[in-house]
Write a protein that holds these residues in place. Structure first.
Motif, mmCIF file in Angstrom:
data_model
loop_
_atom_site.group_PDB
_atom_site.id
_atom_site.type_symbol
_atom_site.label_atom_id
_atom_site.label_comp_id
_atom_site.label_asym_id
_atom_site.label_seq_id
_atom_site.Cartn_x
_atom_site.Cartn_y
_atom_site.Cartn_z
ATOM 1 N N TYR A 1 -3.692 -3.906 2.954
ATOM 2 C CA TYR A 1 -2.863 -4.016 1.758
ATOM 3 C C TYR A 1 -2.783 -2.671 1.053
ATOM 4 C CZ TYR A 1 -3.597 -9.040 2.296
ATOM 5 O OH TYR A 1 -3.638 -10.321 2.781
ATOM 6 N N GLU A 2 -1.604 -2.345 0.563
ATOM 7 C CA GLU A 2 -1.407 -1.128 -0.220
ATOM 8 C C GLU A 2 -1.420 -1.480 -1.704
ATOM 9 O OE1 GLU A 2 1.351 1.985 0.740
ATOM 10 O OE2 GLU A 2 1.988 0.831 2.486
ATOM 11 N N PRO A 3 -1.745 -0.503 -2.540
ATOM 12 C CA PRO A 3 -1.634 -0.735 -3.981
ATOM 13 C C PRO A 3 -0.214 -1.164 -4.336
ATOM 14 C CG PRO A 3 -2.804 1.310 -3.551
ATOM 15 C CD PRO A 3 -2.255 0.836 -2.238
ATOM 16 N N GLY A 4 -0.127 -2.161 -5.212
ATOM 17 C CA GLY A 4 1.172 -2.714 -5.590
ATOM 18 C C GLY A 4 1.479 -4.027 -4.896
ATOM 19 N N SER A 5 0.593 -4.456 -3.990
ATOM 20 C CA SER A 5 0.807 -5.724 -3.284
ATOM 21 C C SER A 5 0.678 -6.902 -4.244
ATOM 22 C CB SER A 5 -0.213 -5.893 -2.149
ATOM 23 O OG SER A 5 -0.030 -4.896 -1.169
ATOM 24 N N VAL A 6 1.657 -7.795 -4.198
ATOM 25 C CA VAL A 6 1.652 -8.992 -5.027
ATOM 26 C C VAL A 6 0.818 -10.042 -4.305
ATOM 27 C CG1 VAL A 6 3.090 -10.768 -6.086
ATOM 28 C CG2 VAL A 6 3.908 -8.408 -5.984
ATOM 29 N N LEU A 7 -0.175 -10.606 -5.016
ATOM 30 C CA LEU A 7 -1.171 -11.460 -4.381
ATOM 31 C C LEU A 7 -1.175 -12.888 -4.909
ATOM 32 C CD1 LEU A 7 -4.131 -8.922 -4.531
ATOM 33 C CD2 LEU A 7 -2.603 -9.346 -2.591
ATOM 34 N N GLY A 8 -1.534 -13.790 -4.012
ATOM 35 C CA GLY A 8 -1.832 -15.170 -4.339
ATOM 36 C C GLY A 8 -3.285 -15.428 -3.971
ATOM 37 N N LYS A 9 -3.812 -16.581 -4.360
ATOM 38 C CA LYS A 9 -5.229 -16.891 -4.125
ATOM 39 C C LYS A 9 -5.360 -18.191 -3.341
ATOM 40 C CE LYS A 9 -9.358 -16.912 -6.930
ATOM 41 N NZ LYS A 9 -9.805 -17.042 -8.322
ATOM 42 N N ILE A 10 -6.031 -18.133 -2.204
ATOM 43 C CA ILE A 10 -6.273 -19.337 -1.413
ATOM 44 C C ILE A 10 -7.295 -20.187 -2.162
ATOM 45 C CG2 ILE A 10 -7.160 -20.233 0.767
ATOM 46 C CD1 ILE A 10 -6.102 -17.654 2.078
ATOM 47 N N THR B 1 -5.800 -0.980 -5.878
ATOM 48 C CA THR B 1 -6.393 -0.039 -4.925
ATOM 49 C C THR B 1 -6.091 -0.472 -3.495
ATOM 50 O OG1 THR B 1 -8.448 -1.308 -4.997
ATOM 51 C CG2 THR B 1 -8.285 0.600 -6.467
ATOM 52 N N PRO B 2 -6.142 0.440 -2.527
ATOM 53 C CA PRO B 2 -5.914 0.026 -1.145
ATOM 54 C C PRO B 2 -7.006 -0.924 -0.676
ATOM 55 C CG PRO B 2 -6.092 2.438 -1.323
ATOM 56 C CD PRO B 2 -6.397 1.862 -2.659
ATOM 57 N N ALA B 3 -6.668 -1.801 0.249
ATOM 58 C CA ALA B 3 -7.650 -2.729 0.808
ATOM 59 C C ALA B 3 -7.420 -2.831 2.311
ATOM 60 C CB ALA B 3 -7.527 -4.101 0.153
ATOM 61 N N ALA B 4 -8.301 -2.194 3.079
ATOM 62 C CA ALA B 4 -8.218 -2.229 4.538
ATOM 63 C C ALA B 4 -8.900 -3.505 5.020
ATOM 64 C CB ALA B 4 -8.874 -0.996 5.134
ATOM 65 N N ALA B 5 -8.160 -4.601 4.967
ATOM 66 C CA ALA B 5 -8.719 -5.923 5.266
ATOM 67 C C ALA B 5 -8.234 -6.484 6.595
ATOM 68 C CB ALA B 5 -8.375 -6.890 4.136
#
Length: 123
Positions: free
Chosen positions: A35-44, A70-74
């Motif tokens: 994920y890159e910074p600015g990613s719109v997220l939902g929650k499982i 922040t970036p997230a290398a997931a």
């Protein structure tokens, strides 16, 4: 000389945030994507992990809950303590990143409306 490539940064999507890091929070990004910074997220709902917001999902991630700061290398493993924008801030709409489940302008507009309900104004 090799060209350097810089990914998205907070400056690409954050126009203003409340002092003292009030606008921020942390959360765990679920494995499966980088994920890159600015990613719109939902929650499982079942796991509490954050993933790309997907309006067609039925696992809880169909509701916008935050924007990744922040970036997230997931891709291979969960990323704990990822920094999120969760409240009282102004975002640059053109800097937001949507996951593969978002394919129409109407879906992007829906995400922006859900962000606004959380106090994150995307203009």
């Amino acid at each position: 000389m090799n060209a350097l490539t810089e990914g998205n940064t907070a400056g690409d999507f954050v126009a203003w945030e409340e002092d003292g890091f009030y606008s921020r929070d942390t959360g765990t990004i679920g494995a499966g994507n980088d994920y890159e910074p600015g990613s719109v997220l939902g929650k499982i709902t079942a796991s509490g992990k954050l993933v790309y917001w997907d309006p067609a999902a039925v696992d809880g991630s169909e509701t916008v809950v935050a924007v990744l700061r922040t970036p997230a290398a997931a891709a291979d493993a969960d990323v704990p303590n990822a920094v999120l924008m969760k409240r009282h801030c102004r975002l640059k709409r053109h800097g937001l990143i949507f996951g593969p489940g978002v394919t129409t302008q109407a879906q992007r507009d829906q995400a922006v409306a859900e962000l606004e309900a959380l106090g994150l104004l995307a203009r």
